[in-house]
Design a protein around this motif. Sequence first.
Motif, PDB file in Angstrom:
ATOM      1  N   PHE A 337       0.413  -1.297  -0.157  1.00 29.88           N
ATOM      2  CA  PHE A 337      -0.318  -0.091   0.047  1.00 29.88           C
ATOM      3  C   PHE A 337       1.150   1.515  -0.218  1.00 29.88           C
ATOM      4  CE2 PHE A 337      -3.624  -3.253   1.545  1.00 29.88           C
ATOM      5  CZ  PHE A 337      -4.192  -2.662   0.809  1.00 29.88           C
ATOM      6  N   ALA A 338       2.399   1.451   0.870  1.00 31.38           N
ATOM      7  CA  ALA A 338       3.197   2.213   0.685  1.00 31.38           C
ATOM      8  C   ALA A 338       3.717   2.072  -1.015  1.00 31.38           C
ATOM      9  CB  ALA A 338       4.113   2.935   1.522  1.00 31.38           C
ATOM     10  N   CYS A 339       4.358   0.971  -1.314  1.00 29.84           N
ATOM     11  CA  CYS A 339       5.037   0.757  -2.751  1.00 29.84           C
ATOM     12  C   CYS A 339       5.380  -0.513  -2.557  1.00 29.84           C
ATOM     13  CB  CYS A 339       6.448   1.578  -2.558  1.00 29.84           C
ATOM     14  SG  CYS A 339       7.564   1.459  -3.593  1.00 29.84           S
ATOM     15  N   ALA A 340       4.846  -0.559  -4.166  1.00 33.84           N
ATOM     16  CA  ALA A 340       4.867  -2.208  -4.018  1.00 33.84           C
ATOM     17  C   ALA A 340       6.430  -2.623  -4.764  1.00 33.84           C
ATOM     18  CB  ALA A 340       4.542  -2.764  -5.955  1.00 33.84           C
ATOM     19  N   ILE A 341       7.640  -2.313  -4.050  1.00 33.02           N
ATOM     20  CA  ILE A 341       9.016  -2.132  -4.758  1.00 33.02           C
ATOM     21  C   ILE A 341       8.786  -3.016  -3.128  1.00 33.02           C
ATOM     22  CG2 ILE A 341      10.687  -1.947  -5.109  1.00 33.02           C
ATOM     23  CD1 ILE A 341       9.995  -0.032  -6.585  1.00 33.02           C
ATOM     24  N   PRO A 342       8.858  -1.874  -2.135  1.00 34.46           N
ATOM     25  CA  PRO A 342       9.020  -2.896  -0.502  1.00 34.46           C
ATOM     26  C   PRO A 342       8.073  -4.105  -0.391  1.00 34.46           C
ATOM     27  CG  PRO A 342       7.992  -0.439  -0.629  1.00 34.46           C
ATOM     28  CD  PRO A 342       9.083  -0.877  -1.734  1.00 34.46           C
ATOM     29  N   GLY A 343       7.154  -4.262  -0.995  1.00 34.03           N
ATOM     30  CA  GLY A 343       6.081  -5.088  -0.423  1.00 34.03           C
ATOM     31  C   GLY A 343       6.849  -6.435  -1.314  1.00 34.03           C
ATOM     32  N   ILE A 344       7.086  -6.184  -2.683  1.00 36.77           N
ATOM     33  CA  ILE A 344       8.192  -7.585  -3.350  1.00 36.77           C
ATOM     34  C   ILE A 344       9.024  -8.072  -2.512  1.00 36.77           C
ATOM     35  CG2 ILE A 344       8.677  -8.393  -5.869  1.00 36.77           C
ATOM     36  CD1 ILE A 344       5.996  -6.476  -6.960  1.00 36.77           C
ATOM     37  N   MET A 345       9.715  -7.293  -2.249  1.00 38.87           N
ATOM     38  CA  MET A 345      10.605  -7.520  -1.513  1.00 38.87           C
ATOM     39  C   MET A 345      10.546  -7.973  -0.410  1.00 38.87           C
ATOM     40  SD  MET A 345      13.840  -5.108  -3.219  1.00 38.87           S
ATOM     41  CE  MET A 345      13.015  -3.745  -1.249  1.00 38.87           C
ATOM     42  N   ALA A 346       9.606  -7.817   0.562  1.00 33.79           N
ATOM     43  CA  ALA A 346       8.847  -8.751   2.057  1.00 33.79           C
ATOM     44  C   ALA A 346       8.372 -10.111   2.055  1.00 33.79           C
ATOM     45  CB  ALA A 346       8.219  -7.612   2.464  1.00 33.79           C
ATOM     46  N   THR A 347       8.575 -10.518  -0.205  1.00 35.58           N
ATOM     47  CA  THR A 347       8.296 -11.180   0.108  1.00 35.58           C
ATOM     48  C   THR A 347       8.848 -12.080   0.638  1.00 35.58           C
ATOM     49  OG1 THR A 347       8.459 -11.588  -2.584  1.00 35.58           O
ATOM     50  CG2 THR A 347       6.260 -10.786  -1.817  1.00 35.58           C
ATOM     51  N   ARG A 348      10.087 -12.305   0.614  1.00 35.68           N
ATOM     52  CA  ARG A 348      11.248 -13.399   0.902  1.00 35.68           C
ATOM     53  C   ARG A 348      11.170 -13.688   1.892  1.00 35.68           C
ATOM     54  NH1 ARG A 348      14.823  -8.357  -0.773  1.00 35.68           N
ATOM     55  NH2 ARG A 348      14.140  -8.029   1.271  1.00 35.68           N
ATOM     56  N   THR A 349      10.347 -13.502   2.249  1.00 38.96           N
ATOM     57  CA  THR A 349      10.216 -13.680   3.887  1.00 38.96           C
ATOM     58  C   THR A 349       9.661 -14.971   3.866  1.00 38.96           C
ATOM     59  OG1 THR A 349       8.522 -12.613   4.827  1.00 38.96           O
ATOM     60  CG2 THR A 349      10.677 -12.489   5.271  1.00 38.96           C
ATOM     61  N   ILE A 350       9.049 -15.404   2.486  1.00 41.10           N
ATOM     62  CA  ILE A 350       7.819 -16.163   2.238  1.00 41.10           C
ATOM     63  C   ILE A 350       8.571 -17.689   1.864  1.00 41.10           C
ATOM     64  CG2 ILE A 350       5.502 -17.370   1.269  1.00 41.10           C
ATOM     65  CD1 ILE A 350       4.239 -14.474   1.120  1.00 41.10           C
ATOM     66  N   SER A 351       8.069 -18.687   2.980  1.00 42.03           N
ATOM     67  CA  SER A 351       9.533 -19.621   2.150  1.00 42.03           C
ATOM     68  C   SER A 351       8.708 -20.460   1.166  1.00 42.03           C
ATOM     69  CB  SER A 351       9.721 -21.270   3.539  1.00 42.03           C
ATOM     70  OG  SER A 351       8.100 -21.325   3.901  1.00 42.03           O
ATOM     71  N   ASP A 352       7.330 -20.684   0.673  1.00 43.68           N
ATOM     72  CA  ASP A 352       7.248 -21.925  -0.581  1.00 43.68           C
ATOM     73  C   ASP A 352       7.259 -20.623  -1.938  1.00 43.68           C
ATOM     74  OD1 ASP A 352       5.184 -24.056  -1.095  1.00 43.68           O
ATOM     75  OD2 ASP A 352       4.490 -22.275  -1.682  1.00 43.68           O
ATOM     76  N   PRO A 353       8.194 -21.403  -1.888  1.00 41.97           N
ATOM     77  CA  PRO A 353       8.494 -20.121  -3.825  1.00 41.97           C
ATOM     78  C   PRO A 353       6.293 -20.390  -4.556  1.00 41.97           C
ATOM     79  CG  PRO A 353       9.093 -22.590  -3.932  1.00 41.97           C
ATOM     80  CD  PRO A 353       8.326 -22.911  -2.428  1.00 41.97           C
ATOM     81  N   LYS A 354       5.706 -20.843  -4.137  1.00 45.86           N
ATOM     82  CA  LYS A 354       4.904 -20.511  -5.065  1.00 45.86           C
ATOM     83  C   LYS A 354       4.098 -19.753  -4.157  1.00 45.86           C
ATOM     84  CE  LYS A 354       4.450 -23.774  -8.522  1.00 45.86           C
ATOM     85  NZ  LYS A 354       3.603 -25.878  -8.430  1.00 45.86           N
ATOM     86  N   ASP A 355       3.386 -19.886  -2.909  1.00 43.72           N
ATOM     87  CA  ASP A 355       2.653 -19.000  -2.486  1.00 43.72           C
ATOM     88  C   ASP A 355       3.335 -17.143  -2.808  1.00 43.72           C
ATOM     89  OD1 ASP A 355       1.198 -19.894  -0.735  1.00 43.72           O
ATOM     90  OD2 ASP A 355       1.869 -19.994   1.343  1.00 43.72           O
ATOM     91  N   ARG A 356       4.869 -17.702  -3.378  1.00 42.27           N
ATOM     92  CA  ARG A 356       5.746 -16.177  -2.916  1.00 42.27           C
ATOM     93  C   ARG A 356       5.587 -15.346  -4.298  1.00 42.27           C
ATOM     94  NH1 ARG A 356      12.179 -15.834  -4.379  1.00 42.27           N
ATOM     95  NH2 ARG A 356      12.410 -13.270  -4.088  1.00 42.27           N
TER      96      ARG A 356
END
Lengths: 621, 89
Positions: A337-356
């Motif tokens: 909601f602030a910016c998709a760029i940090p959001g997309i980078m924050a997906t790195r904490t999701i371990s399942d590749p397809k979830d991510r």
Amino acid sequence: MSALPLVALVGNPNAGKSALFNALTGARQKLGNYPGVTVERKAGRLSLADGRPLELVDLPGTYSLDPASPDEQVTRDVVMGRQAGEKRPDALVIVVDAANLDNHLRFALELIALGLPTIVALNMVDLATRDGLELDAAALSRELGVPVIATVAVRKRGLDHLRTEMEGLLNGAPSPYPAPASAPRDFEATRQEARRIARAGVIRETPSRRLTAAVDRVALHPLAGLALLLALLFVMFQAVYAWSEAPIAMIEGLAEAAATLVRDALPDGILRSFLVDGVINGVGSVVVFLPQILILFFFILMLEATGYMVRAAFLMDGIMAKVGLSGRAFIPLLSSFACAIPGIMATRTISDPKDRLTTILIAPLMTCSARLPVYAVIIGAFIPARDIGFGIGLQGFVLFCLYLAGIVGAMFVALILRLTVTKGASGSFLMEMPKYQWPRPQDVLLGLWQRAVIFLKRAGTIIFTSTVILWLLLSFPRVPEGDPASQVDHSIAGRVASGLNVVLEPIGFNRDISLALIPAMAAREVAVSALATVYSIDAGDDEAALEQSLGDRLKGQWPLPTALAFLAWFIFAPQCISTIAVTRRETNGWKWPLFMVGYLFALAYVAAGLTYWTATALGLA
Amino acid sequence: MRLTDLPLRQPAYVDLIDWTSLPASDAQRLREFGLCEGASVEALHHGGLLGRGPIACRVGRMTIAMRRAHAAAVTVRTGPETLGSELGA
């Protein structure tokens, strides 16, 4: 890389590592990226007592040296000296939560076994005391074989002591503690050793006061908790409007004063047009949204720092699971909601590749702050500032609905994706729920300051450049003297937009919108500055028109269905090159970013079309 | 009894964990959270409007959230405290 001694802060998530980093380095921080990965590198300068500087790097929090996600991998690689672009640290400062020693000491033992000079910061001792836990740092030092220093990062307690120890460590002073007995290797042995040491370090343990448990009874309640979450989000979006009025008026006043100054000082001509139409109107129309963006970031920073964000993820997991996502995805999505760029980078904490992958693909559907200027200007012009009861303004309500539309769209897309291209076993949801705590105001201010600098840099570079290029394309070739054609129609940009308009006309877009969408590829908010530049050039020397705000001009020129269709387009708004670039980096190729852009364009077109046709059929004007 | 069936706020101890029923990476993370046989455990909250959401529970001094599928792999026992803490020590 610098030749300064490098000290790495490392520890479990929720050990108060970032607060300690802020307390030690203050505002002297540098944000960057590790080469090849998009993991953020946070580093800062620190002066020792003897005046020597050293570089402190804040490594991503992790639970062990057995990484489960890309940022945990960076932590492991740095401490092992295997990370490209980073030398092996000269010393480690291990941050442990005093109230959670059993667990955090296990990782600390793993790190101490690496053999680097090490200090342990026994952080958040005040919260441990609040929980009825009294600890003996000296006993822990003896058991661990390294200095253990009690700290309270948020109150700056123990920092001088920490600095003195760092100095001793870097000077190669011999350790006063006996080297630890041969470090146990396997997980279970390390766990038991950690538990034994933790016991040895506890002087007294009484039943804790359970503030967090009391709050969680409400915050995690299936009904009350969800109501609280929705209320918080609603307040957040109302505040974005309500709190920003005064500062926005101030910035607008400044821009206007600057434009008048230039207009009075310079003769009519190309230079004046460039400065007024291109620079001041273009960039000014974007900078004006800084207050709203900072308010949004303020809420997100607060939700994260207080520990509430994880609770929100917990509440959302049930719903997210229904569309095949993890509650964990809620955090990157809310950051988006602030910016998709940090959001997309924050997906790195999701371990399942397809979830991510699914989370990455839907992140651009969360209404990022760059869309806020677009929404704000259109809502301000076309939606009356009425009260719809309960003190809720119609404008804020419409904005809320636009955000909601993005969320519903994202859930729908996730569901489809999980049934098709990212089909796979359902993932998991494993999260630590930290204690609630009140963040230090300085830390929040520092976070806001960093966002403001990033935004203003964007305004000064990407937005400035695209506005200037657009101004050039709009200003040339000049309309010959005496020709009744408008300058915009005659210009290169006008002609390109007229061509593009063939495709966009069916969904109610006019030539000016087509024109604004092209530079908006650089950054979404450029759509606003582009419209400002178009109408500013079109107005020429017409004094009355020049004094009108962009909103008033739009109101005069666009029918309501067009404005609504424009809003609907921006719910999906695929055009942001930075997002495409970060998606390419995070997914290692062009396949997924192209897929993302394709589906977003299709959705944006359909949504804008449906809105336009429906609004026209209903006779809205 | 499984952790999923443990009444809320009733202190218990982990009796047995069926690690093989969990994906290896999830098992690793749960171990890192301090979940082990003998650990003290207490179910705190059940998420989700229909009771199908994740479970928040205290393990040792830490509060963690996991889905029901994971909690079902954990067998717990309510009983005298001493036995459990000795086992876990």
